[in-house]
Each structure stands twice: as structure tokens, then as C-alpha cells.
Design a protein around this motif. Sequence first.
Motif, PDB file in Angstrom:
ATOM      1  N   VAL A  45      -8.897   0.102  -2.652  1.00 55.74           N
ATOM      2  CA  VAL A  45      -8.018   0.546  -3.769  1.00 55.74           C
ATOM      3  C   VAL A  45      -8.551   0.004  -5.051  1.00 55.74           C
ATOM      4  O   VAL A  45      -8.677  -0.956  -5.523  1.00 55.74           O
ATOM      5  CB  VAL A  45      -6.509   0.149  -3.523  1.00 55.74           C
ATOM      6  CG1 VAL A  45      -5.607   0.752  -4.848  1.00 55.74           C
ATOM      7  CG2 VAL A  45      -5.952   0.413  -2.285  1.00 55.74           C
ATOM      8  N   CYS A  46      -8.926   1.175  -5.884  1.00 54.30           N
ATOM      9  CA  CYS A  46      -9.520   0.936  -7.280  1.00 54.30           C
ATOM     10  C   CYS A  46     -10.645  -0.064  -7.116  1.00 54.30           C
ATOM     11  O   CYS A  46     -10.719  -0.998  -7.940  1.00 54.30           O
ATOM     12  CB  CYS A  46      -8.459   0.553  -8.175  1.00 54.30           C
ATOM     13  SG  CYS A  46      -7.102   1.548  -8.512  1.00 54.30           S
ATOM     14  N   GLY A  47     -11.520   0.091  -6.279  1.00 52.36           N
ATOM     15  CA  GLY A  47     -12.586  -0.807  -6.002  1.00 52.36           C
ATOM     16  C   GLY A  47     -12.380  -2.133  -5.265  1.00 52.36           C
ATOM     17  O   GLY A  47     -13.539  -2.834  -5.148  1.00 52.36           O
ATOM     18  N   ILE A  48     -11.307  -2.455  -5.088  1.00 49.66           N
ATOM     19  CA  ILE A  48     -10.747  -3.683  -4.437  1.00 49.66           C
ATOM     20  C   ILE A  48     -10.835  -3.596  -2.793  1.00 49.66           C
ATOM     21  O   ILE A  48      -9.982  -2.701  -2.504  1.00 49.66           O
ATOM     22  CB  ILE A  48      -9.571  -4.297  -4.860  1.00 49.66           C
ATOM     23  CG1 ILE A  48      -9.619  -4.382  -6.375  1.00 49.66           C
ATOM     24  CG2 ILE A  48      -9.325  -5.650  -4.160  1.00 49.66           C
ATOM     25  CD1 ILE A  48      -8.424  -4.902  -6.891  1.00 49.66           C
ATOM     26  N   LEU A  97       9.629  -5.158  -4.487  1.00 54.73           N
ATOM     27  CA  LEU A  97       8.979  -4.493  -5.479  1.00 54.73           C
ATOM     28  C   LEU A  97       7.691  -4.210  -5.164  1.00 54.73           C
ATOM     29  O   LEU A  97       6.792  -5.183  -5.021  1.00 54.73           O
ATOM     30  CB  LEU A  97       9.181  -5.471  -6.716  1.00 54.73           C
ATOM     31  CG  LEU A  97       8.152  -5.090  -8.029  1.00 54.73           C
ATOM     32  CD1 LEU A  97       8.864  -3.928  -8.508  1.00 54.73           C
ATOM     33  CD2 LEU A  97       8.113  -6.212  -8.811  1.00 54.73           C
ATOM     34  N   ALA A  98       7.382  -2.791  -4.693  1.00 58.82           N
ATOM     35  CA  ALA A  98       6.250  -2.352  -4.067  1.00 58.82           C
ATOM     36  C   ALA A  98       4.986  -2.461  -5.160  1.00 58.82           C
ATOM     37  O   ALA A  98       4.101  -3.030  -4.780  1.00 58.82           O
ATOM     38  CB  ALA A  98       6.173  -1.097  -3.372  1.00 58.82           C
ATOM     39  N   ASP A  99       5.374  -1.692  -6.210  1.00 60.48           N
ATOM     40  CA  ASP A  99       4.127  -2.152  -7.402  1.00 60.48           C
ATOM     41  C   ASP A  99       4.609  -1.709  -8.385  1.00 60.48           C
ATOM     42  O   ASP A  99       6.115  -1.303  -8.682  1.00 60.48           O
ATOM     43  CB  ASP A  99       2.922  -0.911  -6.776  1.00 60.48           C
ATOM     44  CG  ASP A  99       3.521   0.536  -6.657  1.00 60.48           C
ATOM     45  OD1 ASP A  99       4.508   0.862  -7.542  1.00 60.48           O
ATOM     46  OD2 ASP A  99       3.068   1.177  -6.045  1.00 60.48           O
ATOM     47  N   THR A 100       4.149  -1.899  -9.696  1.00 61.66           N
ATOM     48  CA  THR A 100       4.681  -1.911 -10.948  1.00 61.66           C
ATOM     49  C   THR A 100       3.509  -1.692 -11.878  1.00 61.66           C
ATOM     50  O   THR A 100       2.435  -2.031 -11.795  1.00 61.66           O
ATOM     51  CB  THR A 100       5.707  -2.978 -11.193  1.00 61.66           C
ATOM     52  OG1 THR A 100       6.331  -2.573 -12.500  1.00 61.66           O
ATOM     53  CG2 THR A 100       4.781  -4.265 -11.848  1.00 61.66           C
ATOM     54  N   LYS A 101       3.811  -1.361 -13.253  1.00 63.56           N
ATOM     55  CA  LYS A 101       2.919  -1.145 -14.165  1.00 63.56           C
ATOM     56  C   LYS A 101       3.647  -1.769 -15.501  1.00 63.56           C
ATOM     57  O   LYS A 101       4.661  -1.593 -15.921  1.00 63.56           O
ATOM     58  CB  LYS A 101       2.739   0.320 -14.634  1.00 63.56           C
ATOM     59  CG  LYS A 101       1.863   0.731 -15.641  1.00 63.56           C
ATOM     60  CD  LYS A 101       2.145   2.087 -16.590  1.00 63.56           C
ATOM     61  CE  LYS A 101       3.416   1.629 -17.212  1.00 63.56           C
ATOM     62  NZ  LYS A 101       3.961   2.697 -18.376  1.00 63.56           N
ATOM     63  N   LEU A 118       0.917  -1.221   0.023  1.00 63.65           N
ATOM     64  CA  LEU A 118       0.065  -0.078  -0.205  1.00 63.65           C
ATOM     65  C   LEU A 118       0.980   1.255  -0.058  1.00 63.65           C
ATOM     66  O   LEU A 118       1.722   1.353   1.029  1.00 63.65           O
ATOM     67  CB  LEU A 118      -0.694  -0.082   1.335  1.00 63.65           C
ATOM     68  CG  LEU A 118      -2.149   0.705   1.540  1.00 63.65           C
ATOM     69  CD1 LEU A 118      -3.133   0.552   0.251  1.00 63.65           C
ATOM     70  CD2 LEU A 118      -2.851   0.249   2.620  1.00 63.65           C
ATOM     71  N   SER A 119       0.797   2.263  -1.091  1.00 63.85           N
ATOM     72  CA  SER A 119       1.585   3.290  -1.075  1.00 63.85           C
ATOM     73  C   SER A 119       0.923   4.315  -2.052  1.00 63.85           C
ATOM     74  O   SER A 119       0.088   3.892  -2.949  1.00 63.85           O
ATOM     75  CB  SER A 119       2.940   2.898  -1.557  1.00 63.85           C
ATOM     76  OG  SER A 119       3.905   3.891  -1.630  1.00 63.85           O
ATOM     77  N   GLY A 120       1.617   5.304  -2.029  1.00 64.93           N
ATOM     78  CA  GLY A 120       1.170   6.646  -3.153  1.00 64.93           C
ATOM     79  C   GLY A 120      -0.322   6.558  -3.129  1.00 64.93           C
ATOM     80  O   GLY A 120      -0.983   6.809  -2.170  1.00 64.93           O
ATOM     81  N   SER A 121      -0.710   6.604  -4.422  1.00 65.00           N
ATOM     82  CA  SER A 121      -2.039   7.054  -4.667  1.00 65.00           C
ATOM     83  C   SER A 121      -3.003   5.755  -4.166  1.00 65.00           C
ATOM     84  O   SER A 121      -4.247   6.296  -3.669  1.00 65.00           O
ATOM     85  CB  SER A 121      -2.279   6.993  -6.018  1.00 65.00           C
ATOM     86  OG  SER A 121      -2.261   5.933  -6.825  1.00 65.00           O
ATOM     87  N   GLY A 122      -2.601   4.654  -3.910  1.00 66.69           N
ATOM     88  CA  GLY A 122      -3.271   3.630  -3.398  1.00 66.69           C
ATOM     89  C   GLY A 122      -3.536   3.662  -1.932  1.00 66.69           C
ATOM     90  O   GLY A 122      -4.492   3.715  -1.274  1.00 66.69           O
ATOM     91  N   TRP A 123      -2.659   4.346  -1.109  1.00 69.98           N
ATOM     92  CA  TRP A 123      -2.552   4.564   0.391  1.00 69.98           C
ATOM     93  C   TRP A 123      -3.680   5.694   0.319  1.00 69.98           C
ATOM     94  O   TRP A 123      -4.474   5.637   1.354  1.00 69.98           O
ATOM     95  CB  TRP A 123      -1.191   5.081   0.921  1.00 69.98           C
ATOM     96  CG  TRP A 123      -1.349   5.677   2.140  1.00 69.98           C
ATOM     97  CD1 TRP A 123      -0.588   6.816   2.398  1.00 69.98           C
ATOM     98  CD2 TRP A 123      -1.867   5.166   3.476  1.00 69.98           C
ATOM     99  NE1 TRP A 123      -0.891   7.084   3.717  1.00 69.98           N
ATOM    100  CE2 TRP A 123      -1.551   6.354   4.280  1.00 69.98           C
ATOM    101  CE3 TRP A 123      -2.406   3.946   3.797  1.00 69.98           C
ATOM    102  CZ2 TRP A 123      -1.935   5.782   5.689  1.00 69.98           C
ATOM    103  CZ3 TRP A 123      -2.962   3.820   5.246  1.00 69.98           C
ATOM    104  CH2 TRP A 123      -2.536   4.862   5.997  1.00 69.98           C
TER     105      TRP A 123
END
Length: 298
Positions: free
Chosen positions: A136-139, A210-214, A122-127
Motif C-alpha cells: 500500500v503506497c509503496g509499503i 478506527l480503521a484509518d484516518t487523515k 486494510l480497506s478501500g483504496s488500500g485493499w
Amino acid sequence: MASVSSASAPVAPGWRHVYSGKVRDLYVPADTAQDARPAALLVVASDRVSAFDHVLEPGIHGKGELLTELSRWWFHQLRTVPNHLVAVREGLPPVPAELEARSMVVKSLEMFPVECVVRGYLSGSGWKEYQASESVCGIALPAGLHDGDRLPQPIYTPAYKAPLGEHDENISFERTVELIGLSDATALRELSLEIYERASAIAEARGVILADTKFEFGRDPETGAITLADEVLTSDSSRYWDAAAYDSGERTASFDKQIVRNWLAANWDQVGPPPTLPQEIVERTAARYAELLQRLTA
Ligand code: ATP
Ligand code: MG
């Protein structure tokens, strides 16, 4: 997609410049007819650094080469997943020697208009979103999580890749089904989660979270195969943290451009044009990019 002035795009004889994103310059072979699908694309990563949707001055020297090397290394680690790298460059214009280390020659794919984001932490815009909605994004997520916490399991939070000049927008999985159909939407989700799991295990073995990626995928027009495209698992497309620092409670020891973001947040009101980055911030950021590459690939 954001387009910057093409004035800074390097000249590549034999190639025609067609597009500049905030960080990369794209070319097609110069003999490509106006509306034809190019035989390949040349993607050149510049040293430009962007934050809060602005390209900053000065660039981070060496960044384009470091991120290209990292992307190539990841494509190789994940080589069981079809990717867009062109191995045989016969018949294509040569890549100028001075651009080779910051370049990738890739197949021109039919890109899906979906940015495939996977978050393990959980970080950035998700947090931000979690604090407002516990999701987060409906989840929906469990109550009581903190900034930087590991999620019970990685989640897929796609975004719509908006056309030029518009902002990318978070969307639900159902919306991706409407956009590209159930079978492709499901394949992108499964592939993204699988690649994230594999990559985070590889990173973790090297002391990196690796906290998150695209990811971005396209369809190979010749084989029809869903193909991993764009840059992959770079510090521009991902959040990487130092695992030892994380375990000792320091959750900001990040390998991406957090140093730049933090400095800007403290020194700019986000109204006028952003200020020039001090040399010290540039140096520290460059060192962080180099350290990540070394940690992962050494
Ligand atoms: P931004 O500045 O917001 O990142 P951008 O994503 O358009 O904008 P870049 O990432 O610099 O800018 O440009 C790379 C572009 O090339 C992206 O639009 C990406 O979707 C596209 N792309 C990447 N790989 C391929 C490929 N194999 N075939 C076709 N297009 C590709
Ligand atoms: Mg991009």
C-alpha cells in the motif's frame, strides 16, 4: 481541494466568505486586507455529503453539527497536541448564534500540502492496491491478507494535497521529504502515527475500531509550532467500524457514509450527475453519525 459554488454558504455578518470546499465554508474577518494573514478563520461545517467526489442531494440534516462536536471532542482528548482552535475570541467578529454549533474559530496556519493518512486496517483504496501489488503506497505488506484485516502495525501513507481543481495523489514518504524537508516530514509522520495510536485506543475502549484516518497539519506563524488543523477524526476523515460486528465477521458495519456509497454504487453508473438520495438512505446515514458520536462521547 475541490470548490463548490459559494451560493449555499450561510451569511455570517462581520465575516467575509473566502472559500467553499465540498463540505465546509471558510470565512475571514471582514476587515482583513486582501493579502494579509487573517487574525482567524471561521470554518462552518454544512450538512453537505460527498461521495465519489460529488456533492449529493439532499444533505444529511444535523451532519455539520455532529461532525463539529466530534472534532471538538477529539481535539480535547488529544489536548497535549497543539491544535488550531482559538480559545479567546476577543477582537474577532462574533459567530452568529445559529452557526455556533457547526463552527470552529481557528488560527490561520501555514498548511503543509500533505494529507497525513494512517491506516491500521486494510480497506478501500488500500485493499485495491494490495490486491494488485501486495503493498500500500509503496509499503510492502505480508501475503495472504483479506479485505478488512488488521495490519501488523499501522502504516503512514501520505497524499499530496493538490491545488484547487486537481486530485489529491498518494505519495511516498521520500516525496514528502522533497516537498517540506526531512525534519517536518518526519515530525508529521511521527505525530500522525502517535495520534492514530492514541485515538484508536480511546475508540477501541468504546467498542469502535478506527480503521484509518487523515490528519492535516500547519505551522503556527507566531510560535512556529506544528499544529493539528482541519477537522480531526470525524466520520468524513476516518473509517470507523463497530468492533462487535467486526468480531462476528460482519466487516461492513461502518459509521461513516458507507451507506451512501453502497447505495450510489448500486444505483448510479457514475457517468451523469448523481441521483437524489432516497429519504431512507438519508435517515439511516444521519442515525449512524449520531450513534458514533454517542458511542464515543457518552
Ligand atoms: P474537499 O472538498 O476536497 O474537502 P477542501 O479540503 O479544500 O476540499 P474543506 O475541507 O471543506 O475543503 O475546507 C477546509 C480547508 O481549510 C482545507 O483546504 C484545509 O486544508 C484548510 N484548513 C483547515 N484548517 C486550517 C487552518 N487552521 N488554517 C488554514 N487552513 C486550514
Ligand atoms: Mg478537506
